[in-house]
Design a protein around this motif. Structure first.
Motif, PDB file in Angstrom:
ATOM      1  N   VAL B  19      21.342  -8.705  91.141  1.00 40.93           N
ATOM      2  CA  VAL B  19      22.300  -9.676  90.623  1.00 40.93           C
ATOM      3  C   VAL B  19      21.592 -10.803  89.858  1.00 40.93           C
ATOM      4  O   VAL B  19      22.238 -11.721  89.374  1.00 40.93           O
ATOM      5  CB  VAL B  19      23.173 -10.288  91.745  1.00 40.93           C
ATOM      6  N   ALA B  20      20.265 -10.704  89.743  1.00 39.99           N
ATOM      7  CA  ALA B  20      19.543 -11.746  89.008  1.00 39.99           C
ATOM      8  C   ALA B  20      19.890 -11.668  87.527  1.00 39.99           C
ATOM      9  O   ALA B  20      20.186 -10.600  87.000  1.00 39.99           O
ATOM     10  CB  ALA B  20      18.039 -11.577  89.195  1.00 39.99           C
ATOM     11  N   SER B  21      19.830 -12.784  86.864  1.00 36.48           N
ATOM     12  CA  SER B  21      20.324 -12.849  85.496  1.00 36.48           C
ATOM     13  C   SER B  21      19.357 -12.256  84.477  1.00 36.48           C
ATOM     14  O   SER B  21      19.668 -12.178  83.304  1.00 36.48           O
ATOM     15  CB  SER B  21      20.640 -14.287  85.115  1.00 36.48           C
ATOM     16  N   ALA B  22      18.163 -11.802  84.875  1.00 35.78           N
ATOM     17  CA  ALA B  22      17.235 -11.205  83.917  1.00 35.78           C
ATOM     18  C   ALA B  22      17.700  -9.833  83.462  1.00 35.78           C
ATOM     19  O   ALA B  22      17.208  -9.312  82.476  1.00 35.78           O
ATOM     20  CB  ALA B  22      15.847 -11.104  84.509  1.00 35.78           C
ATOM     21  N   TRP B  23      18.592  -9.234  84.200  1.00 41.05           N
ATOM     22  CA  TRP B  23      19.124  -7.934  83.769  1.00 41.05           C
ATOM     23  C   TRP B  23      20.075  -8.162  82.613  1.00 41.05           C
ATOM     24  O   TRP B  23      21.027  -8.915  82.739  1.00 41.05           O
ATOM     25  CB  TRP B  23      19.844  -7.259  84.936  1.00 41.05           C
ATOM     26  N   GLU B  24      19.799  -7.505  81.520  1.00 43.00           N
ATOM     27  CA  GLU B  24      20.569  -7.782  80.302  1.00 43.00           C
ATOM     28  C   GLU B  24      21.351  -6.566  79.834  1.00 43.00           C
ATOM     29  O   GLU B  24      20.833  -5.449  79.832  1.00 43.00           O
ATOM     30  CB  GLU B  24      19.622  -8.176  79.152  1.00 43.00           C
ATOM     31  N   ALA B  25      22.567  -6.795  79.388  1.00 40.18           N
ATOM     32  CA  ALA B  25      23.355  -5.726  78.758  1.00 40.18           C
ATOM     33  C   ALA B  25      22.844  -5.478  77.345  1.00 40.18           C
ATOM     34  O   ALA B  25      22.206  -6.339  76.741  1.00 40.18           O
ATOM     35  CB  ALA B  25      24.831  -6.114  78.727  1.00 40.18           C
ATOM     36  N   LEU B  26      23.133  -4.291  76.844  1.00 43.52           N
ATOM     37  CA  LEU B  26      22.675  -3.942  75.497  1.00 43.52           C
ATOM     38  C   LEU B  26      23.543  -4.645  74.448  1.00 43.52           C
ATOM     39  O   LEU B  26      24.769  -4.565  74.510  1.00 43.52           O
ATOM     40  CB  LEU B  26      22.779  -2.417  75.301  1.00 43.52           C
ATOM     41  N   PRO B  27      22.914  -5.321  73.496  1.00 41.98           N
ATOM     42  CA  PRO B  27      23.722  -5.882  72.391  1.00 41.98           C
ATOM     43  C   PRO B  27      24.429  -4.753  71.639  1.00 41.98           C
ATOM     44  O   PRO B  27      23.952  -3.616  71.601  1.00 41.98           O
ATOM     45  CB  PRO B  27      22.686  -6.552  71.487  1.00 41.98           C
ATOM     46  N   THR B  28      25.549  -5.066  71.046  1.00 40.82           N
ATOM     47  CA  THR B  28      26.281  -4.032  70.299  1.00 40.82           C
ATOM     48  C   THR B  28      25.874  -4.002  68.831  1.00 40.82           C
ATOM     49  O   THR B  28      26.327  -3.152  68.072  1.00 40.82           O
ATOM     50  CB  THR B  28      27.801  -4.273  70.386  1.00 40.82           C
ATOM     51  N   LYS B  29      25.009  -4.923  68.457  1.00 43.97           N
ATOM     52  CA  LYS B  29      24.517  -4.942  67.066  1.00 43.97           C
ATOM     53  C   LYS B  29      23.003  -5.127  67.098  1.00 43.97           C
ATOM     54  O   LYS B  29      22.482  -5.930  67.875  1.00 43.97           O
ATOM     55  CB  LYS B  29      25.190  -6.094  66.311  1.00 43.97           C
ATOM     56  N   ALA B  30      22.318  -4.357  66.262  1.00 41.79           N
ATOM     57  CA  ALA B  30      20.858  -4.441  66.224  1.00 41.79           C
ATOM     58  C   ALA B  30      20.420  -5.461  65.181  1.00 41.79           C
ATOM     59  O   ALA B  30      21.123  -5.693  64.199  1.00 41.79           O
ATOM     60  CB  ALA B  30      20.284  -3.070  65.875  1.00 41.79           C
ATOM     61  N   PRO B  31      19.250  -6.068  65.398  1.00 42.90           N
ATOM     62  CA  PRO B  31      18.728  -6.970  64.361  1.00 42.90           C
ATOM     63  C   PRO B  31      18.391  -6.178  63.100  1.00 42.90           C
ATOM     64  O   PRO B  31      18.066  -5.003  63.179  1.00 42.90           O
ATOM     65  CB  PRO B  31      17.459  -7.539  65.008  1.00 42.90           C
ATOM     66  N   GLU B  32      18.495  -6.826  61.958  1.00 42.09           N
ATOM     67  CA  GLU B  32      18.132  -6.142  60.713  1.00 42.09           C
ATOM     68  C   GLU B  32      17.253  -7.076  59.887  1.00 42.09           C
ATOM     69  O   GLU B  32      17.376  -8.296  59.956  1.00 42.09           O
ATOM     70  CB  GLU B  32      19.378  -5.722  59.927  1.00 42.09           C
ATOM     71  N   PRO B  33      16.329  -6.506  59.113  1.00 41.45           N
ATOM     72  CA  PRO B  33      15.440  -7.357  58.310  1.00 41.45           C
ATOM     73  C   PRO B  33      16.210  -8.010  57.160  1.00 41.45           C
ATOM     74  O   PRO B  33      17.192  -7.439  56.675  1.00 41.45           O
ATOM     75  CB  PRO B  33      14.387  -6.379  57.776  1.00 41.45           C
ATOM     76  N   THR B  34      15.764  -9.174  56.744  1.00 40.88           N
ATOM     77  CA  THR B  34      16.487  -9.893  55.680  1.00 40.88           C
ATOM     78  C   THR B  34      16.461  -9.125  54.354  1.00 40.88           C
ATOM     79  O   THR B  34      17.345  -9.303  53.527  1.00 40.88           O
ATOM     80  CB  THR B  34      15.863 -11.285  55.446  1.00 40.88           C
ATOM     81  N   ASN B  35      15.448  -8.250  54.183  1.00 36.96           N
ATOM     82  CA  ASN B  35      15.399  -7.497  52.924  1.00 36.96           C
ATOM     83  C   ASN B  35      16.147  -6.167  52.989  1.00 36.96           C
ATOM     84  O   ASN B  35      16.029  -5.337  52.091  1.00 36.96           O
ATOM     85  CB  ASN B  35      13.941  -7.274  52.487  1.00 36.96           C
ATOM     86  N   ASN B  36      16.879  -5.951  54.073  1.00 36.44           N
ATOM     87  CA  ASN B  36      17.699  -4.737  54.153  1.00 36.44           C
ATOM     88  C   ASN B  36      18.967  -5.000  54.952  1.00 36.44           C
ATOM     89  O   ASN B  36      19.221  -4.369  55.980  1.00 36.44           O
ATOM     90  CB  ASN B  36      16.906  -3.572  54.764  1.00 36.44           C
ATOM     91  N   VAL B  37      19.749  -5.938  54.444  1.00 38.94           N
ATOM     92  CA  VAL B  37      21.033  -6.247  55.074  1.00 38.94           C
ATOM     93  C   VAL B  37      21.937  -5.025  54.926  1.00 38.94           C
ATOM     94  O   VAL B  37      21.997  -4.418  53.861  1.00 38.94           O
ATOM     95  CB  VAL B  37      21.658  -7.489  54.404  1.00 38.94           C
ATOM     96  N   SER B  38      22.599  -4.672  55.992  1.00 33.54           N
ATOM     97  CA  SER B  38      23.387  -3.438  56.006  1.00 33.54           C
ATOM     98  C   SER B  38      24.640  -3.536  55.143  1.00 33.54           C
ATOM     99  O   SER B  38      25.121  -4.634  54.840  1.00 33.54           O
ATOM    100  CB  SER B  38      23.773  -3.097  57.443  1.00 33.54           C
ATOM    101  N   SER B  39      25.122  -2.372  54.755  1.00 34.32           N
ATOM    102  CA  SER B  39      26.423  -2.276  54.077  1.00 34.32           C
ATOM    103  C   SER B  39      26.984  -0.899  54.378  1.00 34.32           C
ATOM    104  O   SER B  39      26.240   0.016  54.754  1.00 34.32           O
ATOM    105  CB  SER B  39      26.257  -2.453  52.562  1.00 34.32           C
ATOM    106  N   VAL B  40      28.276  -0.752  54.217  1.00 31.72           N
ATOM    107  CA  VAL B  40      28.913   0.547  54.461  1.00 31.72           C
ATOM    108  C   VAL B  40      28.288   1.613  53.565  1.00 31.72           C
ATOM    109  O   VAL B  40      28.009   2.733  54.005  1.00 31.72           O
ATOM    110  CB  VAL B  40      30.436   0.453  54.219  1.00 31.72           C
ATOM    111  N   ASP B  41      28.029   1.282  52.315  1.00 32.41           N
ATOM    112  CA  ASP B  41      27.476   2.269  51.379  1.00 32.41           C
ATOM    113  C   ASP B  41      26.055   2.686  51.759  1.00 32.41           C
ATOM    114  O   ASP B  41      25.676   3.841  51.604  1.00 32.41           O
ATOM    115  CB  ASP B  41      27.508   1.723  49.943  1.00 32.41           C
ATOM    116  N   LYS B  42      25.267   1.721  52.253  1.00 31.41           N
ATOM    117  CA  LYS B  42      23.920   2.077  52.716  1.00 31.41           C
ATOM    118  C   LYS B  42      23.984   3.018  53.917  1.00 31.41           C
ATOM    119  O   LYS B  42      23.257   4.005  53.994  1.00 31.41           O
ATOM    120  CB  LYS B  42      23.146   0.811  53.140  1.00 31.41           C
ATOM    121  N   VAL B  43      24.854   2.688  54.857  1.00 29.45           N
ATOM    122  CA  VAL B  43      24.963   3.513  56.066  1.00 29.45           C
ATOM    123  C   VAL B  43      25.462   4.913  55.719  1.00 29.45           C
ATOM    124  O   VAL B  43      24.947   5.920  56.226  1.00 29.45           O
ATOM    125  CB  VAL B  43      25.891   2.832  57.103  1.00 29.45           C
TER     126      VAL B  43
END
Lengths: 335, 335
Positions: B19-43
């Motif tokens: 029950v300690a707070s160090a256990w973390e749930a998975l984020p639903t969005k991943a980090p992305e580099p500033t030179n490759n911002v995602s878009s529907v067309d890229k995906v």
């Protein structure tokens, strides 16, 4: 409906072939055998099995590897590559609309999609499993498959027969309607270009549609001889006669060089061409067919027109959701 | 949030770790580099490229062949099979949640998903293309790719850089949230069984979570030595030390046997285990890790509890639509 020979007579009388009623749109539903009536659960299971590389000895080759639904229903290779990089002598036929064929495989040796599905799994140069007993044992060791087979077929249902039935049920959903040609036949006269209509008429005039007949442009998979005539030049280039077709199975001289007529549906997506995949382009394929089967040498523009029409036979590919394959928690079934 | 060393102290004081707070749930969005911002067309483009076997010399191997999104994001093989049946010495890591890793490949030699995507395509035993120039020329010869690259990146955009950016953008969508563990951490205390909670506590107690830390249970892909201690019995069985890990790239003795910590997310789906895929089952993997990394020999029941918890790290796999790969009408790009 006009039969093809009636159509040919009509053509000789100068009618416009492209509006004759013998041209048929693709049905949106395939026939199914009475002993394998489709169900959602069968199709769901069949789609999993079709895409599961664990049906091969190495865990690397699934039905979809050579009959890739994302890529025109085959692999764009002269011949397919099975386990451990092995290749055979024939080119993978497309799975799309194969449900309309009366027989399966290039040599028509399987009487149904169910029979066909049983073959590659235990072919040593395709999926390389030792036996269907081994396949069934592997499937039984995957809990999710036990559940999926039970849903589709009832209890104790993991068998070769049911696996191939499920794959066949899935394949019967792989139909590509609404090509430009289908729209044209359905009444939209703007769906084909003038060039495509010229190509369509030319195909009937030359006699292509004698064998490439009906909605699937292959007489639903009837047998025909190829090559009808021998041509030293093409034979030296492509070695068409090396493979004896149906006679390789039956060993009967009368069956030599007999083949299931391949569909022209989506033909633009399934290069390279012929049973041995030896012809790289569609225009060359048309040229060779005209010469060897019909003794004709169409002008370059006529071949271009025919190819334009053949491109109008590319249908709409229904969007598919990727299956999640049943896992084996904490272990693998691949050695 | 508690850091792991604080957590360990808490444990020593007898707190309930689960029950300690160090256990973390998975984020639903991943980090992305500033030179490759995602878009529907890229995906969209990236998903096509990822599944296209024409990115390999033989036309038989795509990214998805070894990192199969339908099968836990890898191939369930000890080591993967590339073109012409060739195999290497390492086991394919899962693509699912790889977007959260700071580095990629087992030895962490790629600094980003973009860098990683460039590698296998021209590796002679993986996808076997001669060069990225050859890949780009092939892509440019496929009209649909010209269109898709232009949509995603603008005109004249078919380049190695953009191809790998698109693949990376697609891979950043491959996230599996809502595992039983995530639900538990999110407050649903019924999401884990008592056994799974025991396993969770035991992992922290043994020290597993020192390296397998954070939301992805791998310190976001930090480097650690493996094996920490040498054990003649396990070494004779599994040859863990034969491969020098990071040092194979850097040639520095200090990097010998350093590896990117593999994620424990979906670990139940990715047998066999370790960099060389030499350990067949998850319980054996836990036993070996406890011994070699932590000098511990957990009781059989404790290992079973840990494995039960690891099964709770299997997430929800977002349904994906199969891409239709851009065709080459009337020809093929595969020889």
């Amino acid at each position: 409906m006009l039969k093809m020979h009636t159509l040919m007579s009509a053509m000789l009388l100068g009618c416009s072939i492209s509006v004759a009623s013998a041209w048929e749109a693709l049905p949106t539903k395939a026939p199914e055998p009475t002993n394998n009536v489709s169900s959602v659960d069968k199709v769901t299971l069949g789609q999993m099995l079709y895409h599961d590389p664990r049906l091969s000895s190495t865990g690397t080759v699934s039905c979809a590897s050579c009959h890739d639904t994302m890529l025109g229903g085959e692999d764009n290779r002269p011949n397919s590559m099975g386990v451990n990089g092995q290749t055979g002598g024939r080119s993978a036929p497309t799975v799309w609309n194969s449900a309309f064929n009366k027989v399966q495989f290039w040599d028509g040796r399987a009487a149904s999609l169910e029979d066909q599905a049983a073959g590659p799994v235990t072919n040593p140069i395709e999926m390389g499993m030792k036996s269907w007993d081994e396949v069934v044992a592997r499937l039984k060791s995957i809990e999710g498959y036990n559940v999926a087979f039970e849903k589709a077929f009832g209890s104790n249902a993991v068998t070769k027969e049911n696996a191939t039935k499920a794959i066949a049920a899935y394949e019967r959903t792989l139909i590509t309607p609404n090509s430009a040609y289908d729209k044209f036949v359905g009444g939209d006269k703007t769906a084909l270009t003038e060039q495509q209509v010229r190509g369509m008429d030319k195909m009937a005039e030359l006699g292509c549609t004698t064998c490439h007949s009906g909605a699937t442009f292959n007489g639903e998979g009837s047998f025909q001889k190829f090559p009808v005539t021998t041509n030293g030049f093409f034979e030296a280039q492509h070695h068409f006669s090396k493979d004896k077709g149906l006679a390789e199975v039956t060993k009967k001289p009368a069956d030599e060089h007999f083949w299931k007529v391949p569909t022209l549906r989506n033909i633009a997506l399934t290069a390279p061409y012929f049973h041995n995949g030896s012809v790289a382009t569609l225009d060359q394929a048309v040229k060779i067919m005209a010469k060897l089967q019909l003794g004709q040498e169409p002008a370059a523009q006529e071949i271009t027109d025919i190819v334009a029409f053949l491109n109008a036979l590319t249908g709409e590919f229904p969007k598919q959701t990727m299956p999640t394959l049943p896992p084996t928690e904490g272990r693998t079934v691949i050695k």
